[in-house]
Design a protein around this motif. Sequence first.
Motif, mmCIF file in Angstrom:
data_model
loop_
_atom_site.group_PDB
_atom_site.id
_atom_site.type_symbol
_atom_site.label_atom_id
_atom_site.label_comp_id
_atom_site.label_asym_id
_atom_site.label_seq_id
_atom_site.Cartn_x
_atom_site.Cartn_y
_atom_site.Cartn_z
ATOM 1 N N VAL A 131 -35.735 27.275 -24.363
ATOM 2 C CA VAL A 131 -34.490 26.514 -24.488
ATOM 3 C C VAL A 131 -34.723 25.230 -25.290
ATOM 4 C CG1 VAL A 131 -32.679 25.330 -23.187
ATOM 5 C CG2 VAL A 131 -33.746 27.379 -22.248
ATOM 6 N N PRO A 433 -42.946 27.871 -21.882
ATOM 7 C CA PRO A 433 -42.553 26.510 -21.526
ATOM 8 C C PRO A 433 -41.971 26.427 -20.117
ATOM 9 C CG PRO A 433 -40.979 27.466 -23.061
ATOM 10 C CD PRO A 433 -42.074 28.461 -22.899
ATOM 11 N N SER A 434 -41.655 27.552 -19.488
ATOM 12 C CA SER A 434 -40.966 27.501 -18.195
ATOM 13 C C SER A 434 -41.578 28.444 -17.165
ATOM 14 C CB SER A 434 -39.493 27.867 -18.401
ATOM 15 O OG SER A 434 -38.881 28.093 -17.151
ATOM 16 N N ARG A 436 -40.429 28.847 -14.132
ATOM 17 C CA ARG A 436 -39.337 29.567 -13.479
ATOM 18 C C ARG A 436 -38.914 30.767 -14.334
ATOM 19 N NH1 ARG A 436 -33.434 26.963 -12.480
ATOM 20 N NH2 ARG A 436 -32.309 28.892 -12.853
ATOM 21 N N GLU A 440 -38.724 34.673 -13.248
ATOM 22 C CA GLU A 440 -37.519 35.493 -13.422
ATOM 23 C C GLU A 440 -37.817 36.766 -14.213
ATOM 24 O OE1 GLU A 440 -34.285 33.210 -15.022
ATOM 25 O OE2 GLU A 440 -34.188 31.891 -13.291
ATOM 26 N N VAL B 38 -28.261 27.539 -13.768
ATOM 27 C CA VAL B 38 -28.944 28.760 -14.230
ATOM 28 C C VAL B 38 -30.149 28.359 -15.093
ATOM 29 C CG1 VAL B 38 -28.712 30.801 -15.728
ATOM 30 C CG2 VAL B 38 -26.861 30.186 -14.156
ATOM 31 N N VAL B 39 -29.990 27.223 -15.790
ATOM 32 C CA VAL B 39 -31.019 26.779 -16.732
ATOM 33 C C VAL B 39 -32.017 25.832 -16.061
ATOM 34 C CG1 VAL B 39 -31.427 25.713 -18.985
ATOM 35 C CG2 VAL B 39 -29.270 26.914 -18.546
ATOM 36 N N THR B 40 -31.484 24.887 -15.273
ATOM 37 C CA THR B 40 -32.348 23.854 -14.676
ATOM 38 C C THR B 40 -31.683 23.268 -13.440
ATOM 39 O OG1 THR B 40 -33.636 21.870 -15.211
ATOM 40 C CG2 THR B 40 -31.382 21.926 -16.018
ATOM 41 N N PRO B 110 -36.591 24.143 -18.491
ATOM 42 C CA PRO B 110 -35.463 25.076 -18.587
ATOM 43 C C PRO B 110 -35.924 26.530 -18.480
ATOM 44 C CG PRO B 110 -35.971 24.112 -20.723
ATOM 45 C CD PRO B 110 -36.819 23.398 -19.728
#
Lengths: 476, 140
Positions: A131, A433-434, A436, A440, B38-40, B110
Amino acid sequence: MNLDQLKQVSDFEWHIAPSGKMRVPAVIYADRALITEMDDKVHEQITNVATLPGIVQAAYAMPDAHWGYGFPIGGVAAFDAEESGVVSAGGVGFDISCGVRTLYTGLTAAEIAPLKQRLADRLFTHIPAGVGSTGQLRLDAGEMDAMLRGGARWAVEQGYGNKTDLDRIEEHGCMAGAEPGQVSEQAKRRQRDEIGTLGSGNHYLELQEIVEIYDSKAAERFRLREGEVVVSIHCGSRGLGHQIGTEFLKRMVIAAPGYGIDLPDRELACAPIHSPVGQAYLGAMRAAVNCALANRQVITHLTRKVFADLVPGTHLTLIYDVSHNTCKEEWHTVGGQTRRLYVHRKGATRAFGPGHPSLPGELRDIGQPVLIGGSMGTASYILVGTEEGGTRAFSSACHGAGRAMSRRQATRQWHGRALVDELASQGILIRSPSLRGVAEEAPGAYKDVSAVVDAADHAGLARKVAKLKPLVCIKG
Amino acid sequence: MGGVYWEHFPHQADMGVRGVGPTLAAAFEQAALAMTAVVTDPASVAPVMAVGVDCEAPDDELLLVDWLNALILEMAARHMLFSRFEASLHGHRLHATAWGEAVDVEKHQPAVEIKGATYTELKVEKDETGRWLAQCVVDV
């Protein structure tokens, strides 16, 4: 899915006879286990697709089919413009021309092993992912339109890659009929700095080891050798495609009643091919296809630069590039007649068999490479189109594993850091970078890609050639 | 939960966003917060920069999708995340301000980029107690 609603035709083919407003039957290719686990929504959605005007032969669902928007993901349908056939923004999806390309490296896994960490770090640094990431290119209005018209051909002209790459891309790297004028300013604004970015979600760049060969003749022609490493890139048309999908979905929902189209589901929004909205969408959608082809071409260039720095003397050559969210004008034989059809593939890969004129000369006698992406921890596959596939779902095959559980379920079950460590212990390096985002996208949240590919092979949609195992995964 | 809140609901491949509030505008604002989540974590996004959003659609449901898509466009084109929303509705016209800040990967972590709001599970309705609900699935 309740099997009582289906007629089993073979171990891998199930039919839904036309009823109600269905104009044609629906056909699902899957084995018993896959179809039992398949969401009931796939039944509802594929049945809805069969009601659309001008649909030819049948509405098809691939072995990886799951609940999508209007069309199931893994849905294929062809329409005849001369029989009031439609084009559907929902039938292409938001990520127009999302697809996979695979590059030959000529390096063995043993040669890569000492460089793996550095390659992972360098690729993660040089290929924008996730993102808010931006590419190095900033396109002004003229350059934007040239990119939307030229696709990968434009990228090569700008110095991103070689002319020989183009033959190994569907449409030879440039989708004809693109109309940048039909692409809104908003869509262009969203794309201004996104060329050469991976995106997020299930998109990735992977180094993969070829771990098994099933068809040595085709493998040799695709230059796939056991123990060697390839690079696969999975991404699409980025913000531009998403915006076009969003805008035309609305335009088509509003226009449908005026065309006498009774939509069973708003997501099936469509317009007659021979209508101003239908033509505008086709022009914009083809521009988005070019955007995706240019995007994958620029990422290829960045990948080559990283390899040239770390492994001097390597030449990454393109094996093939496929798009799995498209609507394309193709000729198909239906009931002994050759007809020009608009084939929608939503989460399905084109799989032309041997002899197809659109294939590059050196692959024409063997068939089209069909690139199937897995998830971070599981396998990917390369298949080849077959002659038999032409009589199945308009030469189409599956596109990936398909999700088995929601993102929320996945984050409850897995933690990003633990997952990254666990995969590292299996020799798979994840860079993202994420954390989470990694959770997912946990491999366990996806269906068993091997079962999906076996079903596609047994159903005659395409033939298995090679199995690939991930070594490094750059995740958006 | 109280009368004003947001939540997610599951979809096999993507994510459902739901906003609930005493007015249609409040439900729309909550749905937007659900989308940010949903993103953060919305609490990690400082509401320091304001962006205006206007949209219009033939009905409330299409308007919800338009509203979320307008925010998705601003998030994507400006590389921003939003955490505070003020919307007002006049018929099927919406005028709103969204406050947020530029994406900071370290700070916001994110998870995923949103491609578009969809018509799937799309619902805008008032229940018997007069409370509004606005929901749909977003494609990620």
